[in-house]
Design a protein around this motif. Structure first.
Motif, short mmCIF file in Angstrom:
data_model
loop_
_atom_site.label_atom_id
_atom_site.label_comp_id
_atom_site.label_asym_id
_atom_site.label_seq_id
_atom_site.Cartn_x
_atom_site.Cartn_y
_atom_site.Cartn_z
N UNK A 190 0.82 -1.22 0.00
CA UNK A 190 0.00 0.00 0.00
C UNK A 190 0.85 1.26 0.00
N UNK A 191 2.02 1.23 0.69
CA UNK A 191 2.88 2.41 0.74
C UNK A 191 3.38 2.79 -0.65
N UNK A 192 3.77 1.78 -1.44
CA UNK A 192 4.24 2.05 -2.80
C UNK A 192 3.11 2.53 -3.68
N UNK A 201 7.41 14.08 -6.53
CA UNK A 201 8.47 13.22 -6.03
C UNK A 201 8.37 13.11 -4.51
N UNK A 202 9.05 12.09 -3.95
CA UNK A 202 9.01 11.97 -2.50
C UNK A 202 9.75 10.76 -1.99
N UNK A 203 9.86 10.67 -0.65
CA UNK A 203 10.45 9.54 0.05
C UNK A 203 9.35 8.74 0.73
N UNK A 204 9.51 7.43 0.75
CA UNK A 204 8.56 6.58 1.47
C UNK A 204 9.30 5.33 1.93
N UNK A 205 8.68 4.57 2.83
CA UNK A 205 9.30 3.38 3.41
C UNK A 205 8.48 2.15 3.08
N UNK A 206 9.20 1.04 2.87
CA UNK A 206 8.57 -0.25 2.59
C UNK A 206 9.16 -1.29 3.52
N UNK A 211 15.15 -8.53 5.29
CA UNK A 211 15.34 -8.45 6.74
C UNK A 211 13.98 -8.22 7.40
N UNK A 212 13.53 -9.23 8.07
CA UNK A 212 12.20 -9.17 8.67
C UNK A 212 12.16 -8.12 9.76
N UNK A 213 11.11 -7.31 9.74
CA UNK A 213 10.92 -6.28 10.75
C UNK A 213 11.61 -4.97 10.45
N UNK A 214 12.42 -4.91 9.41
CA UNK A 214 13.12 -3.67 9.06
C UNK A 214 12.39 -2.94 7.94
N UNK A 218 12.81 4.48 0.27
CA UNK A 218 12.86 4.60 -1.19
C UNK A 218 12.60 6.05 -1.59
N UNK A 219 13.20 6.44 -2.71
CA UNK A 219 12.95 7.77 -3.28
C UNK A 219 12.28 7.61 -4.63
N UNK A 220 11.19 8.34 -4.83
CA UNK A 220 10.43 8.30 -6.08
C UNK A 220 10.62 9.62 -6.82
N UNK A 221 11.04 9.52 -8.07
CA UNK A 221 11.16 10.71 -8.91
C UNK A 221 10.45 10.47 -10.24
#
Length: 461
Positions: A190-192, A201-206, A211-214, A218-221
């Motif tokens: 859902x985040x992507x 553009x922006x930064x987001x996390x997946x 690595x489980x739990x980490x 990511x940067x989107x341009x």
């Protein structure tokens, strides 16, 4: 005007060879007719009467002369016709992007020059096409090998092109060309999907796949350009986790260097004053004063060692790689910490900085011995491996059967200054990560299924 236009179209439909043959025939006929007219004009009456009576002979001469002119023109224009037809075929091949045709060089100088020019143009086009083709192959190889996700969309948001990273992210390695972006977003987190739906553009996390739990940052341009009259949209997704971690470590290193400099400027005078104080008060022989000096000296020595450990992390030199013998390395490690060697060692030696990598493995074995694990359950494995993209490398694993790490500790274990030990500096694992990444490698920590911790290093061959 209409008659002129019709005549122009009619003449345009006639081939050049036909025009030349007809022109030769008309020129011959006109020349003979002009000659006969002048002869009749200037000849005396007897000769004029003779020419009139020989009309059939004259007509035969006219016909033979015209036919002879047509025959000569037909033969003499054969090579020209073949050359023009070959040129036409060659230009048609040019139109179809086929530059393999060459014209035979022959005939008069003008046709030779034309054929030579055509052949030189074809050769230049072949070389240019081969150069462009090689550049396209190289560019495609670079794009396909890039870890960044690249998507090229048309104005209807359908995928025109996607590299290997895009195929793995959106369709588990399957083809995505021709798919609508909305269809691909149905298969991603859902985040992507939320980031792709935003126009900026922006930064987001997946969540990390490895690595489980980490979380991975990511940067989107986005980019837009006009090609062949249609708007195209370029989407680039770049994983920033490693870069952000490096920037964070760089900031920590700068802070450490500043603090170390200031502390050293203070510790050195204190140590010097303690020695001076001992010498001045040596005659007093006061136990309390000696205890004060000993305490100050002990704490300054501890502080100096503390500064040295942090400065070593901040001033890590670049690795000096050389061939390393696995048998010799494992034998040296066993002199410091006991462990069980799993699997057979790789046949070929590897190239890395022996001193730095030995320090890494000693840190990991020391942690394993301090984890509460029994010595017989501490193991070291070294084996050849290959990544999913085909990159060959060496994998080194240190396993123990200790208590492992809670999830909150595991997430921060590689960060500088984070330690769960009472006397720990929080630099052991971060120093290991710095050394491994300086070798273009990777380090990861995982709790084992049953009990204990697995620390895995990957180094490129």
């Amino acid at each position: 005007m209409a008659l002129k236009n019709n005549l122009t179209r009619f003449m345009a439909d006639i081939s050049l060879r036909t025009k030349l043959i007809v022109g030769s025939a008309l020129a011959t006929f006109g020349g003979l007719l002009l000659g006969l007219t002048l002869l009749l004009w200037f000849a005396d009456s007897a000769l004029s009467q003779l020419l009139v009576t020989q009309f059939k002979v004259l007509a035969t001469i006219f016909v033979v002369a015209v036919l002879f002119a047509i025959g000569v023109s037909y033969v003499s224009t054969q090579h020209l016709t073949r050359s023009l037809m070959a040129l036409e075929v060659g230009l048609l091949n040019f139109k179809d992007n086929d530059f393999s045709v060459s014209l035979p060089v022959g005939g008069d100088k003008q046709l030779q020059a034309l054929a030579q020019l055509f052949n030189e143009s074809a050769e230049a086009m072949r070389k240019e096409r081969q150069y462009i083709y090689q550049r396209e192959l190289l560019l495609d190889k670079v794009i396909q090998s890039s870890p960044n996700v690249m998507l090229l969309l048309d104005d209807d948001k359908r995928v025109i092109y996607g590299n290997d990273a895009a195929r793995h992210l959106f369709n588990q390695g399957g083809g995505i060309a021709g798919s609508a972006l909305s269809e691909l977003m149905a298969q991603v987190p859902d985040e992507l999907e939320a980031a792709l739906n935003k126009p900026k553009d922006g930064l987001f996390s997946l969540p990390s796949l490895d690595r489980e739990g980490e979380q991975e940052t990511w940067h989107l341009s986005r980019g837009q350009f006009l090609l062949n009259g249609q708007y195209h949209h370029l989407i680039l997704l770049k994983q920033m986790t490693r870069e952000l971690n490096r920037q964070e470590v760089a900031v920590w290193k700068k802070v450490i260097r500043i603090i170390s400099h200031e502390l050293n400027n203070s510790v050195a005078p204190i140590a010097s004053m303690v020695n001076s104080g001992r010498m001045i008060t040596s005659d007093l022989n006061d136990p309390k004063l000696k205890l004060i000096f000993d305490t100050i000296e002990d704490r300054t020595s501890h502080l100096s060692q503390f500064i040295f450990n942090y400065a070593r992390f901040a001033k890590l030199p670049l690795p000096t790689k050389s061939a390393v013998d696995w048998l010799k390395l494992t034998a040296q490690l066993k002199q410091h910490y006991a462990f069980k060697l799993e699997h057979e060692l790789p046949v070929e030696s590897a190239e890395f900085d022996l001193i730095q990598m030995e320090q890494v493995l000693l840190n990991l074995l020391k942690n394993a011995h301090e984890s509460g694990s029994s010595v017989e359950h501490i193991s070291l494995s070294i084996f050849d491996t290959r990544l999913s993209d085909g990159t060959a490398g060496i994998c080194i694993e240190v396993n123990d059967a200790g208590a492992g790490m809670p999830p909150e500790v595991l997430r921060q274990a590689l960060l500088p200054f984070y330690s769960t030990k009472q006397s720990g500096t929080g630099l052991g694992l971060p120093l290991c990560r710095e050394i491994v990444e300086a070798h273009d490698g990777r380090i990861s920590l995982h709790n084992r299924d049953e009990r204990g911790l697995c620390v895995r290093l990957w180094l490129p061959q």
